[in-house]
Write a protein that holds these residues in place. Structure first.
Motif, PDB file in Angstrom:
ATOM      1  N   THR A  36       0.835  -1.203   0.000  1.00 41.31           N
ATOM      2  CA  THR A  36       0.000   0.000   0.000  1.00 41.31           C
ATOM      3  C   THR A  36       0.870   1.253   0.000  1.00 41.31           C
ATOM      4  OG1 THR A  36      -1.767  -1.154   1.171  1.00 41.31           O
ATOM      5  CG2 THR A  36      -1.807   1.255   1.257  1.00 41.31           C
ATOM      6  N   ALA A  37       1.898   1.273   0.832  1.00 39.17           N
ATOM      7  CA  ALA A  37       2.800   2.428   0.880  1.00 39.17           C
ATOM      8  C   ALA A  37       3.497   2.621  -0.469  1.00 39.17           C
ATOM      9  CB  ALA A  37       3.825   2.243   1.992  1.00 39.17           C
ATOM     10  N   GLN A  38       3.922   1.533  -1.086  1.00 43.22           N
ATOM     11  CA  GLN A  38       4.585   1.612  -2.390  1.00 43.22           C
ATOM     12  C   GLN A  38       3.614   2.142  -3.453  1.00 43.22           C
ATOM     13  OE1 GLN A  38       7.790   1.157  -3.073  1.00 43.22           O
ATOM     14  NE2 GLN A  38       7.473   1.658  -5.213  1.00 43.22           N
ATOM     15  N   LEU A  39       2.381   1.685  -3.420  1.00 37.66           N
ATOM     16  CA  LEU A  39       1.383   2.166  -4.375  1.00 37.66           C
ATOM     17  C   LEU A  39       1.102   3.662  -4.191  1.00 37.66           C
ATOM     18  CD1 LEU A  39      -1.063  -0.858  -4.360  1.00 37.66           C
ATOM     19  CD2 LEU A  39       0.206  -0.015  -6.343  1.00 37.66           C
ATOM     20  N   LEU A  40       1.028   4.106  -2.939  1.00 40.24           N
ATOM     21  CA  LEU A  40       0.829   5.538  -2.689  1.00 40.24           C
ATOM     22  C   LEU A  40       1.980   6.349  -3.254  1.00 40.24           C
ATOM     23  CD1 LEU A  40      -0.592   5.479   0.952  1.00 40.24           C
ATOM     24  CD2 LEU A  40      -1.749   6.344  -1.090  1.00 40.24           C
ATOM     25  N   PHE A  41       3.196   5.846  -3.060  1.00 39.15           N
ATOM     26  CA  PHE A  41       4.381   6.517  -3.588  1.00 39.15           C
ATOM     27  C   PHE A  41       4.323   6.578  -5.113  1.00 39.15           C
ATOM     28  CE2 PHE A  41       8.676   6.102  -5.381  1.00 39.15           C
ATOM     29  CZ  PHE A  41       9.228   7.278  -4.937  1.00 39.15           C
ATOM     30  N   GLU A  42       4.009   5.451  -5.741  1.00 34.41           N
ATOM     31  CA  GLU A  42       3.929   5.400  -7.203  1.00 34.41           C
ATOM     32  C   GLU A  42       2.813   6.299  -7.735  1.00 34.41           C
ATOM     33  OE1 GLU A  42       6.005   3.962  -9.302  1.00 34.41           O
ATOM     34  OE2 GLU A  42       7.221   3.048  -7.747  1.00 34.41           O
ATOM     35  N   LYS A  43       1.717   6.358  -7.003  1.00 41.57           N
ATOM     36  CA  LYS A  43       0.595   7.217  -7.411  1.00 41.57           C
ATOM     37  C   LYS A  43       1.026   8.683  -7.422  1.00 41.57           C
ATOM     38  CE  LYS A  43      -3.991   8.643  -5.807  1.00 41.57           C
ATOM     39  NZ  LYS A  43      -4.965   8.485  -4.728  1.00 41.57           N
ATOM     40  N   LYS A  44       1.699   9.112  -6.361  1.00 40.60           N
ATOM     41  CA  LYS A  44       2.164  10.502  -6.288  1.00 40.60           C
ATOM     42  C   LYS A  44       3.214  10.779  -7.355  1.00 40.60           C
ATOM     43  CE  LYS A  44       1.015  11.164  -1.482  1.00 40.60           C
ATOM     44  NZ  LYS A  44       1.456  11.416  -0.131  1.00 40.60           N
ATOM     45  N   GLY A  50       2.752  14.028 -14.513  1.00 39.60           N
ATOM     46  CA  GLY A  50       1.737  14.565 -15.393  1.00 39.60           C
ATOM     47  C   GLY A  50       1.084  13.544 -16.303  1.00 39.60           C
ATOM     48  N   LEU A  51       1.234  12.257 -15.982  1.00 41.04           N
ATOM     49  CA  LEU A  51       0.563  11.229 -16.778  1.00 41.04           C
ATOM     50  C   LEU A  51      -0.935  11.357 -16.586  1.00 41.04           C
ATOM     51  CD1 LEU A  51       2.904   8.232 -15.941  1.00 41.04           C
ATOM     52  CD2 LEU A  51       2.965   9.667 -17.980  1.00 41.04           C
ATOM     53  N   LYS A  52      -1.704  10.826 -17.480  1.00 40.52           N
ATOM     54  CA  LYS A  52      -3.172  10.901 -17.424  1.00 40.52           C
ATOM     55  C   LYS A  52      -3.636  10.733 -15.980  1.00 40.52           C
ATOM     56  CE  LYS A  52      -3.559   8.885 -21.998  1.00 40.52           C
ATOM     57  NZ  LYS A  52      -4.006   7.727 -22.769  1.00 40.52           N
ATOM     58  N   GLN A  53      -3.688  11.844 -15.309  1.00 36.59           N
ATOM     59  CA  GLN A  53      -3.887  11.827 -13.861  1.00 36.59           C
ATOM     60  C   GLN A  53      -5.154  11.116 -13.418  1.00 36.59           C
ATOM     61  OE1 GLN A  53      -3.515  15.767 -12.368  1.00 36.59           O
ATOM     62  NE2 GLN A  53      -1.369  15.934 -12.905  1.00 36.59           N
ATOM     63  N   VAL A  54      -6.224  11.306 -14.117  1.00 37.17           N
ATOM     64  CA  VAL A  54      -7.480  10.700 -13.696  1.00 37.17           C
ATOM     65  C   VAL A  54      -7.402   9.182 -13.788  1.00 37.17           C
ATOM     66  CG1 VAL A  54      -9.940  10.528 -14.182  1.00 37.17           C
ATOM     67  CG2 VAL A  54      -8.783  12.734 -14.388  1.00 37.17           C
ATOM     68  N   ASP A  55      -6.915   8.658 -14.923  1.00 31.89           N
ATOM     69  CA  ASP A  55      -6.812   7.210 -15.108  1.00 31.89           C
ATOM     70  C   ASP A  55      -5.822   6.582 -14.139  1.00 31.89           C
ATOM     71  OD1 ASP A  55      -8.635   7.445 -17.141  1.00 31.89           O
ATOM     72  OD2 ASP A  55      -7.136   7.418 -18.740  1.00 31.89           O
ATOM     73  N   VAL A  56      -4.658   7.207 -14.037  1.00 34.32           N
ATOM     74  CA  VAL A  56      -3.597   6.660 -13.177  1.00 34.32           C
ATOM     75  C   VAL A  56      -4.020   6.705 -11.715  1.00 34.32           C
ATOM     76  CG1 VAL A  56      -1.236   7.002 -12.378  1.00 34.32           C
ATOM     77  CG2 VAL A  56      -1.760   7.210 -14.805  1.00 34.32           C
ATOM     78  N   ALA A  57      -4.534   7.836 -11.272  1.00 37.38           N
ATOM     79  CA  ALA A  57      -4.944   7.970  -9.878  1.00 37.38           C
ATOM     80  C   ALA A  57      -6.046   6.971  -9.536  1.00 37.38           C
ATOM     81  CB  ALA A  57      -5.412   9.398  -9.605  1.00 37.38           C
ATOM     82  N   GLN A  62      -7.676   2.104  -6.788  1.00 42.15           N
ATOM     83  CA  GLN A  62      -8.350   0.804  -6.810  1.00 42.15           C
ATOM     84  C   GLN A  62      -7.445  -0.271  -6.194  1.00 42.15           C
ATOM     85  OE1 GLN A  62      -9.227  -0.612 -10.770  1.00 42.15           O
ATOM     86  NE2 GLN A  62     -10.526  -2.262 -10.021  1.00 42.15           N
ATOM     87  N   GLU A  63      -6.178  -0.269  -6.559  1.00 43.00           N
ATOM     88  CA  GLU A  63      -5.228  -1.240  -5.992  1.00 43.00           C
ATOM     89  C   GLU A  63      -5.048  -1.022  -4.493  1.00 43.00           C
ATOM     90  OE1 GLU A  63      -3.661  -3.863  -7.404  1.00 43.00           O
ATOM     91  OE2 GLU A  63      -4.763  -3.497  -9.260  1.00 43.00           O
ATOM     92  N   ILE A  64      -4.968   0.227  -4.082  1.00 42.14           N
ATOM     93  CA  ILE A  64      -4.822   0.552  -2.657  1.00 42.14           C
ATOM     94  C   ILE A  64      -6.049   0.067  -1.891  1.00 42.14           C
ATOM     95  CG2 ILE A  64      -4.759   2.480  -1.008  1.00 42.14           C
ATOM     96  CD1 ILE A  64      -2.995   3.945  -3.163  1.00 42.14           C
ATOM     97  N   ASP A  65      -7.244   0.324  -2.440  1.00 44.05           N
ATOM     98  CA  ASP A  65      -8.483  -0.113  -1.783  1.00 44.05           C
ATOM     99  C   ASP A  65      -8.549  -1.634  -1.650  1.00 44.05           C
ATOM    100  OD1 ASP A  65      -9.215   2.544  -1.599  1.00 44.05           O
ATOM    101  OD2 ASP A  65     -10.611   2.471  -3.305  1.00 44.05           O
ATOM    102  N   GLN A  66      -8.088  -2.351  -2.663  1.00 49.81           N
ATOM    103  CA  GLN A  66      -8.078  -3.815  -2.598  1.00 49.81           C
ATOM    104  C   GLN A  66      -7.195  -4.305  -1.454  1.00 49.81           C
ATOM    105  OE1 GLN A  66      -6.843  -5.248  -6.447  1.00 49.81           O
ATOM    106  NE2 GLN A  66      -8.846  -4.867  -7.387  1.00 49.81           N
TER     107      GLN A  66
END
Length: 129
Positions: A36-44, A50-57, A62-66
């Motif tokens: 979860t911490a790694q996913l949060l880091f990757e998300k930020k 500046g990647l497609k922020q809506v899709d990526v976020a 979704q992965e964090i919630d799982q």
């Protein structure tokens, strides 16, 4: 003639079993927290790039919630394990066993045998014949 029959494996709750299961639950929970911490880091990181922020976020969330859901399930399992009285039998899994049958044998087609395990040692085999 040989046939396959389902055999249930049952664990007797002991202090050793509780400690081992609790250790496994804690290890899985730590792993999920790291993920979860790694996913949060990757998300930020992706948001800053500046990647497609809506899709990526959304995908990262979704992965964090799982993983958070899995952590909740493990916490529930830990609380249930803590409440189990000693000597309780827990069905661990079913396995397939080869059984020899011959004319004249009683066959009811019902449940198979049960193997009772206590601290890794078979203490009883319950047959349905």
């Amino acid at each position: 003639m040989h046939i396959l029959q389902t055999v249930s494996i049952v664990q007797v709750v002991t202090e050793t079993l509780k400690k081992d299961r609790m250790y496994d639950y804690e290890s899985r929970m730590r792993q999920l927290e790291r993920e979860t911490a790694q996913l949060l880091f990757e998300k930020k990181k992706a948001e800053r790039a500046g990647l497609k922020q809506v899709d990526v976020a959304a995908r990262f969330q979704q992965e964090i919630d799982q993983r958070q859901e899995k952590i909740s399930v493990i916490e529930f399992q830990m609380s249930q394990l803590d409440q189990l009285p000693m000597g309780t039998e827990l069905k661990e899994r079913d396995i397939q066993s080869v059984v020899e049958v011959k004319p004249g044998d009683r066959f009811d087609g019902g449940d198979g045998d049960t193997i009772v395990v206590k601290d890794g040692v078979i203490i009883e085999i319950r047959t349905q014949r």
